[in-house]
Design a protein around this motif. Structure first.
Motif, PDB file in Angstrom:
ATOM      1  N   LYS A 210      57.111  35.209 -16.610  1.00 57.16           N
ATOM      2  CA  LYS A 210      56.758  33.818 -16.078  1.00 57.16           C
ATOM      3  C   LYS A 210      55.400  33.671 -16.461  1.00 57.16           C
ATOM      4  CE  LYS A 210      60.203  34.364 -12.481  1.00 57.16           C
ATOM      5  NZ  LYS A 210      60.696  34.455 -10.998  1.00 57.16           N
ATOM      6  N   GLY A 211      55.111  32.497 -16.788  1.00 56.11           N
ATOM      7  CA  GLY A 211      53.815  32.288 -17.278  1.00 56.11           C
ATOM      8  C   GLY A 211      53.599  30.916 -16.901  1.00 56.11           C
ATOM      9  N   ASP A 212      52.379  30.278 -16.987  1.00 53.36           N
ATOM     10  CA  ASP A 212      51.897  28.963 -16.822  1.00 53.36           C
ATOM     11  C   ASP A 212      52.322  27.815 -17.815  1.00 53.36           C
ATOM     12  OD1 ASP A 212      50.116  30.099 -18.720  1.00 53.36           O
ATOM     13  OD2 ASP A 212      48.317  29.403 -17.844  1.00 53.36           O
ATOM     14  N   LEU A 213      53.621  27.803 -18.023  1.00 53.35           N
ATOM     15  CA  LEU A 213      54.242  26.841 -19.253  1.00 53.35           C
ATOM     16  C   LEU A 213      54.096  25.578 -19.009  1.00 53.35           C
ATOM     17  CD1 LEU A 213      57.633  28.823 -19.892  1.00 53.35           C
ATOM     18  CD2 LEU A 213      55.387  29.176 -20.947  1.00 53.35           C
ATOM     19  N   ASP A 214      53.515  25.151 -17.847  1.00 56.00           N
ATOM     20  CA  ASP A 214      53.010  23.836 -17.591  1.00 56.00           C
ATOM     21  C   ASP A 214      51.737  23.313 -18.352  1.00 56.00           C
ATOM     22  OD1 ASP A 214      52.164  25.579 -15.668  1.00 56.00           O
ATOM     23  OD2 ASP A 214      51.064  23.949 -14.479  1.00 56.00           O
ATOM     24  N   VAL A 215      50.836  24.469 -18.368  1.00 58.30           N
ATOM     25  CA  VAL A 215      49.953  24.228 -19.343  1.00 58.30           C
ATOM     26  C   VAL A 215      50.303  24.326 -20.764  1.00 58.30           C
ATOM     27  CG1 VAL A 215      47.670  25.373 -20.190  1.00 58.30           C
ATOM     28  CG2 VAL A 215      48.388  25.395 -17.688  1.00 58.30           C
ATOM     29  N   ASP A 216      50.612  25.445 -21.286  1.00 61.06           N
ATOM     30  CA  ASP A 216      51.556  25.559 -22.791  1.00 61.06           C
ATOM     31  C   ASP A 216      51.866  27.039 -22.820  1.00 61.06           C
ATOM     32  OD1 ASP A 216      49.115  27.193 -23.399  1.00 61.06           O
ATOM     33  OD2 ASP A 216      48.371  25.671 -24.660  1.00 61.06           O
ATOM     34  N   ALA A 217      52.459  27.347 -23.988  1.00 59.34           N
ATOM     35  CA  ALA A 217      52.979  28.583 -23.869  1.00 59.34           C
ATOM     36  C   ALA A 217      51.788  29.745 -24.399  1.00 59.34           C
ATOM     37  CB  ALA A 217      53.997  28.771 -25.208  1.00 59.34           C
ATOM     38  N   HIS A 218      50.684  29.416 -24.467  1.00 62.23           N
ATOM     39  CA  HIS A 218      49.576  30.241 -25.189  1.00 62.23           C
ATOM     40  C   HIS A 218      49.393  31.428 -24.548  1.00 62.23           C
ATOM     41  CE1 HIS A 218      46.039  31.237 -27.756  1.00 62.23           C
ATOM     42  NE2 HIS A 218      45.873  31.968 -26.484  1.00 62.23           N
ATOM     43  N   HIS A 219      49.218  31.424 -23.179  1.00 66.51           N
ATOM     44  CA  HIS A 219      48.855  32.698 -22.285  1.00 66.51           C
ATOM     45  C   HIS A 219      50.180  33.503 -22.214  1.00 66.51           C
ATOM     46  CE1 HIS A 219      46.073  29.988 -20.080  1.00 66.51           C
ATOM     47  NE2 HIS A 219      45.220  30.788 -20.889  1.00 66.51           N
ATOM     48  N   THR A 220      51.230  33.041 -22.024  1.00 65.43           N
ATOM     49  CA  THR A 220      52.596  33.779 -22.152  1.00 65.43           C
ATOM     50  C   THR A 220      52.841  34.633 -23.401  1.00 65.43           C
ATOM     51  OG1 THR A 220      53.631  32.150 -20.423  1.00 65.43           O
ATOM     52  CG2 THR A 220      55.223  33.556 -21.661  1.00 65.43           C
ATOM     53  N   VAL A 221      52.637  33.862 -24.419  1.00 65.13           N
ATOM     54  CA  VAL A 221      52.947  34.618 -25.897  1.00 65.13           C
ATOM     55  C   VAL A 221      51.934  35.660 -26.068  1.00 65.13           C
ATOM     56  CG1 VAL A 221      53.146  34.071 -28.114  1.00 65.13           C
ATOM     57  CG2 VAL A 221      53.905  32.503 -26.648  1.00 65.13           C
ATOM     58  N   GLU A 222      50.517  35.400 -25.805  1.00 66.53           N
ATOM     59  CA  GLU A 222      49.583  36.385 -26.072  1.00 66.53           C
ATOM     60  C   GLU A 222      49.707  37.528 -25.062  1.00 66.53           C
ATOM     61  OE1 GLU A 222      44.937  36.004 -26.976  1.00 66.53           O
ATOM     62  OE2 GLU A 222      45.648  34.937 -25.249  1.00 66.53           O
ATOM     63  N   ASP A 223      50.137  37.261 -24.015  1.00 66.28           N
ATOM     64  CA  ASP A 223      50.072  38.444 -22.947  1.00 66.28           C
ATOM     65  C   ASP A 223      51.356  39.443 -23.067  1.00 66.28           C
ATOM     66  OD1 ASP A 223      47.821  37.400 -21.931  1.00 66.28           O
ATOM     67  OD2 ASP A 223      48.458  37.043 -19.880  1.00 66.28           O
ATOM     68  N   ILE A 224      52.474  38.539 -23.735  1.00 62.91           N
ATOM     69  CA  ILE A 224      53.532  39.362 -24.096  1.00 62.91           C
ATOM     70  C   ILE A 224      53.299  40.460 -25.197  1.00 62.91           C
ATOM     71  CG2 ILE A 224      55.882  39.501 -25.432  1.00 62.91           C
ATOM     72  CD1 ILE A 224      56.557  36.929 -23.351  1.00 62.91           C
ATOM     73  N   GLY A 225      52.544  39.727 -26.124  1.00 64.85           N
ATOM     74  CA  GLY A 225      51.953  40.703 -27.163  1.00 64.85           C
ATOM     75  C   GLY A 225      51.157  41.920 -26.747  1.00 64.85           C
ATOM     76  N   LEU A 226      50.255  41.632 -25.798  1.00 68.76           N
ATOM     77  CA  LEU A 226      49.439  42.629 -25.336  1.00 68.76           C
ATOM     78  C   LEU A 226      50.188  43.674 -24.713  1.00 68.76           C
ATOM     79  CD1 LEU A 226      46.085  41.836 -23.391  1.00 68.76           C
ATOM     80  CD2 LEU A 226      47.726  43.477 -22.601  1.00 68.76           C
ATOM     81  N   CYS A 227      51.214  43.370 -23.831  1.00 66.37           N
ATOM     82  CA  CYS A 227      51.878  44.199 -23.065  1.00 66.37           C
ATOM     83  C   CYS A 227      53.039  44.994 -23.904  1.00 66.37           C
ATOM     84  CB  CYS A 227      52.735  43.412 -22.074  1.00 66.37           C
ATOM     85  SG  CYS A 227      51.752  42.620 -20.619  1.00 66.37           S
TER      86      CYS A 227
END
Length: 198
Positions: free
Chosen positions: A58-75
């Motif tokens: 779950k991410g701040d998709l109201d901003v955009d997908a950047h944080h979600t996509v990047e953090d999934i890569g990190l995890c």
């Protein structure tokens, strides 16, 4: 042989991500990131690597997908490192060349313990549907950095952006599956390095 599985959860003000990996699986996947196109790509990664994968995000998709996509890569990178353990007996290297209609992707991996990502890819569009293509490079860099492995991605040609991205993730899956594979007795094979450690 010891099970090569790992779980992790990472929660920040921007994202809440949980991941499970089984390196000796069959390529089963259960992925829900809230970003449809990313789910599609990660499904290819799991299927073609034969690494069982569960990703819930779950991410701040109201901003955009950047944080979600990047953090999934990190995890994903951190979880991969945990699942690999001492790396005894792994092939270490993997490479794959995958065509997807008009596109060709060449991916090489070295599970060296040293992060490096080379990404030579050109797209003809900035988006695939409503997905920002530049997020893919960020995710793959995060994956490589957190997983501490060399990742080289080269796409010599391709016209359709979706085909290019899909070829990359299928090739990444094939290469990763080959690199993590153990053939023979891990204790007899040992660490695949003259240093004695990875």
């Amino acid at each position: 042989m010891k099970k090569r599985t790992a779980k992790m959860q990472r929660k920040t003000k921007e994202t809440d991500i949980s991941i499970e990996l089984n390196l000796d699986g069959q390529g089963k996947y259960e992925i829900d990131s809230g970003v449809g196109f990313l789910d599609h790509m990660l499904s290819h990664l799991s299927k073609h690597s034969r690494i069982d994968t569960v990703i819930k995000a779950k991410g701040d998709l109201d901003v955009d997908a950047h944080h979600t996509v990047e953090d999934i890569g990190l995890c994903l990178g951190e979880c991969l490192g945990k699942a690999l353990g001492d790396k005894k007996g792994i092939n270490r290297y993997g490479n794959s060349s995958v065509p997807m209609e008009d596109a060709l992707a060449n991916v090489s991996i070295d599970l060296s313990g040293r992060p490096s990502c080379v990404y030579n890819v050109k797209y003809r569009t900035d988006k695939i549907g409503d997905f920002d293509i530049e997020c893919l490079e960020e995710m793959l860099k995060s994956f490589s950095n957190a997983g501490k492995f060399n990742l080289h991605i080269n796409v010599p040609y391709g016209t359709n952006s979706h085909h290019i991205a899909e070829a990359i993730f299928k090739a990444l899956g094939q290469a990763l599956g080959a690199a993590v594979k153990i053939e023979g007795n891990p204790d007899k094979i040992g660490i695949p390095s003259t240093k004695g450690t990875l």
